[in-house]
Write an enzyme that holds these catalytic residues in place. Structure first.
Site, PDB file in Angstrom:
ATOM      1  N   LYS A 188      -2.897  31.066  42.497  1.00 42.17           N
ATOM      2  CA  LYS A 188      -1.931  32.073  41.647  1.00 42.17           C
ATOM      3  C   LYS A 188      -2.438  32.461  40.100  1.00 42.17           C
ATOM      4  O   LYS A 188      -2.298  31.078  39.773  1.00 42.17           O
ATOM      5  CB  LYS A 188      -0.407  32.141  41.520  1.00 42.17           C
ATOM      6  CG  LYS A 188       0.395  33.275  41.173  1.00 42.17           C
ATOM      7  CD  LYS A 188       0.112  33.899  39.551  1.00 42.17           C
ATOM      8  CE  LYS A 188       1.084  34.798  39.513  1.00 42.17           C
ATOM      9  NZ  LYS A 188       1.322  35.199  37.627  1.00 42.17           N
ATOM     10  N   SER A 246       7.284  26.912  32.142  1.00 39.82           N
ATOM     11  CA  SER A 246       8.684  27.275  31.277  1.00 39.82           C
ATOM     12  C   SER A 246       9.741  26.354  32.437  1.00 39.82           C
ATOM     13  O   SER A 246       9.518  26.627  33.975  1.00 39.82           O
ATOM     14  CB  SER A 246       9.566  28.424  30.792  1.00 39.82           C
ATOM     15  OG  SER A 246       8.679  29.246  32.590  1.00 39.82           O
ATOM     16  N   GLU A 269       6.540  20.998  36.102  1.00 37.89           N
ATOM     17  CA  GLU A 269       6.307  20.390  35.073  1.00 37.89           C
ATOM     18  C   GLU A 269       6.621  21.344  33.967  1.00 37.89           C
ATOM     19  O   GLU A 269       5.985  22.392  33.443  1.00 37.89           O
ATOM     20  CB  GLU A 269       5.347  19.865  34.733  1.00 37.89           C
ATOM     21  CG  GLU A 269       5.167  18.900  33.175  1.00 37.89           C
ATOM     22  CD  GLU A 269       4.291  19.597  32.692  1.00 37.89           C
ATOM     23  OE1 GLU A 269       4.586  19.698  31.350  1.00 37.89           O
ATOM     24  OE2 GLU A 269       3.121  19.551  32.557  1.00 37.89           O
ATOM     25  N   CYS A 306       1.954  20.220  26.101  1.00 40.55           N
ATOM     26  CA  CYS A 306       3.658  19.608  27.152  1.00 40.55           C
ATOM     27  C   CYS A 306       4.022  18.615  25.470  1.00 40.55           C
ATOM     28  O   CYS A 306       5.289  18.329  26.113  1.00 40.55           O
ATOM     29  CB  CYS A 306       3.139  19.502  28.111  1.00 40.55           C
ATOM     30  SG  CYS A 306       2.675  20.426  28.907  1.00 40.55           S
TER      31      CYS A 306
END
Length: 539
Positions: A188, A246, A269, A306
């Protein structure tokens, strides 16, 4: 784009462009706010089934692929992505605002990890073959011949990440590890960088065709917001998902996948503030250099990483004060850079303003606004342990160039704060290894950190994740959905595999990886002992 490779603005479903029927979207250049062409059509949920059905049809072929052709396919994907590197970097820069040097590095990481997984596939140890030969004369009962291997789960849904348009998106780590495991992939695309996604998607599709694999081995789909992602997580043909983003979006996908008639995992994650602990001995050294390295880590890639150091624990007292003075002197020289999207920039402003407004929180330093509408200046705030412990909102991630310093008064306060943290991707210790007190404190903190994080560093800063065999980029929830997994490094392949044992099989029925003759030349564990590559089960 060149005349030879114009962007189509459509999804790539099993090797062919498919116009979507659920509206359109355009990328936006975050540096200027200007829209970019072409317009991208979005697939309706009903159209998604073509991609997932094709993936399911391709799964048996990909699962049985021999190591040589399988590895060659992955290496060819890397070559093809590399071959379009110039147009890829140009388009990614326009869609994300990230500088060319950062994107060149990310491109190299993308192709290198594909080649790394090609080597893993060629070596074959990810197949986890174990052989316990029969012992017909064992008493009081004979032992049956049992052979085990790991098989691919089936089609994997990969959700492109906003902050890594290459290394965690269409041909990034989740896709590379899933394809290496033998799983077809439906990606996606992230709607913030659709052109970048299409360029990479076509390279992967071309490699699929060149390898003679079923077209359903790979699809790239564009869809309306969360709707198409939820449909992917719910699709019965999908056997698992890989997500970076998120906490809200990740947990929504997890709930959908877990609520199916046949639940499947989503390896998500999500959020992490990556605590960094400065022990007294570290501050007694080059405090100015330490502060400069901190500022560099906070502001690198606009903090949109991250592993950015969102929480730094600094001792109370004069040495800690001096460290913050150095931070306050260094940060104003670093202008803000364009964030990935206008929405992300606004979310940063809202989160930073909310944290700054909390009682007991003070401003240490603020960087200047950069050029363009989406380049806020970095912000570092400070508070004490009591305030932090009493206000759970202060432990929440603010995605971007933001960090909160918490001043602690002793080892007890420090330990208590760390014990109260949620799961994290990383934790970092700065200490003087020649100072007994620092070493003793660090030793006492290790069990706490081991329970809380996936990667513990001594020295340095957590931004920057090496792709290798030993890396862990994961951690307990909410850093990830599964603290036993990693999304970076060769162990990432383990997420897409499941074990199957074969008991009492005649040789002619055994799959190649567990046959006595070991025709694929794999390293295997036989009767508990590792056998070299190519060695049959029995001497």
């Amino acid at each position: 784009m060149t005349d030879q490779t114009p962007l189509t603005g459509h999804s790539i479903v099993a090797g062919r462009p498919v116009p979507g029927e659920a509206g359109t979207t355009r990328a936006v250049d975050p540096r200027t706010g200007a829209e970019l062409g072409p317009e991208y059509t979005l697939l309706a949920v009903e159209q998604l089934a073509e991609a997932t059905r094709a993936a399911a049809d391709a799964a048996p072929v990909l699962a049985s692929l021999e190591p040589g052709p399988h590895a060659d396919f992955l290496a060819d994907v890397a070559d093809r992505v590399e071959a379009v590197g110039d147009e890829l970097v140009a388009r990614a820069g326009a869609e994300t605002g990230l500088p060319e040097a950062r994107l060149r590095g990310e491109l190299a990481r993308t192709t290198n990890q594909l080649r790394l997984f090609a080597r893993v596939v060629r070596r074959g140890d990810h197949r986890g073959v174990r052989v316990d030969p029969a012992q017909p004369d064992r008493t009081p009962l004979p032992r049956a011949d049992v052979r085990r291997r790991l098989l691919p789960r089936g089609p994997v849904a990969v959700f492109g990440a906003s902050n890594f348009p290459l290394a965690f998106s269409v041909a990034g780590g989740d896709t590379a590890s899933a394809l290496a495991a033998g799983c077809p992939v439906v990606v996606k695309a992230h709607n913030a960088h659709p052109g970048t996604s299409e360029i990479v998607g076509r390279a992967v599709s071309d490699a699929v065709a060149a390898a003679g694999l079923p077209a359903g081995t790979f699809s790239l789909v564009y869809g309306p917001g969360a709707r198409i992602g939820q449909a992917l997580a719910a699709d019965p043909a999908v056997a698992g998902g890989g997500f970076t983003g998120s906490r809200a979006a990740g947990t929504a996908l997890m709930r959908t996948a877990a609520g199916r008639d046949v639940p499947v995992p989503v390896f998500a994650e999500m959020s992490s503030v990556n605590p960094v602990v400065l022990l007294p001995g570290a501050l007694a050294g080059d405090s100015a250099g330490l502060a400069q390295a901190y500022v560099t880590s906070v502001t690198g890639s606009c903090g949109q990483l991250c592993t950015a150091p969102g929480l730094v624990l600094v001792p109370a007292g004069a040495d800690g004060d001096r460290f913050l003075e150095h931070v306050a002197a260094a940060l104003p020289s670093v202008a803000g850079q364009p964030m990935l999207t206008p929405g992300i920039a606004q979310a940063w402003r809202d989160g930073a303003a909310a944290a700054a407004s909390r009682p007991g929180v003070t401003e240490v330093a603020r960087g200047p606004q950069g050029e363009g509408p989406n380049a806020p200046g970095a912000l570092v705030l400070a508070t004490d342990v009591a305030t932090f412990a009493g206000d759970p909102t202060l432990a929440e991630e603010v995605f971007g160039a933001f960090s909160l310093v918490v001043r602690y008064a002793g080892v007890g306060e420090l330990t208590g704060l760390l014990e109260g943290l949620e799961g994290q991707l990383t934790a970092t210790l700065h200490l003087d290894s020649g100072l007994a007190e620092d070493v003793q404190t660090a030793r006492g903190l290790l069990p706490v950190l081991e329970r809380t994080v996936g990667r513990i560093l001594v020295g340095g800063w957590p931004t920057g994740v090496e792709v290798n065999d030993a890396m862990v980029h994961g951690g307990p929830y909410p850093a990830t959905s599964d603290g036993a997994s990693t999304s970076v490094g060769t162990a990432a392949i383990e997420r897409w595999l499941r074990p199957v044992a074969y008991q009492g099989f005649p040789e002619e029925l055994l799959p190649a990886p567990v046959q006595e003759a070991n025709p694929w030349g794999l390293t295997r564990r036989v009767d508990g002992e590792l056998r070299p590559v190519g060695e049959p089960a029995r001497p």
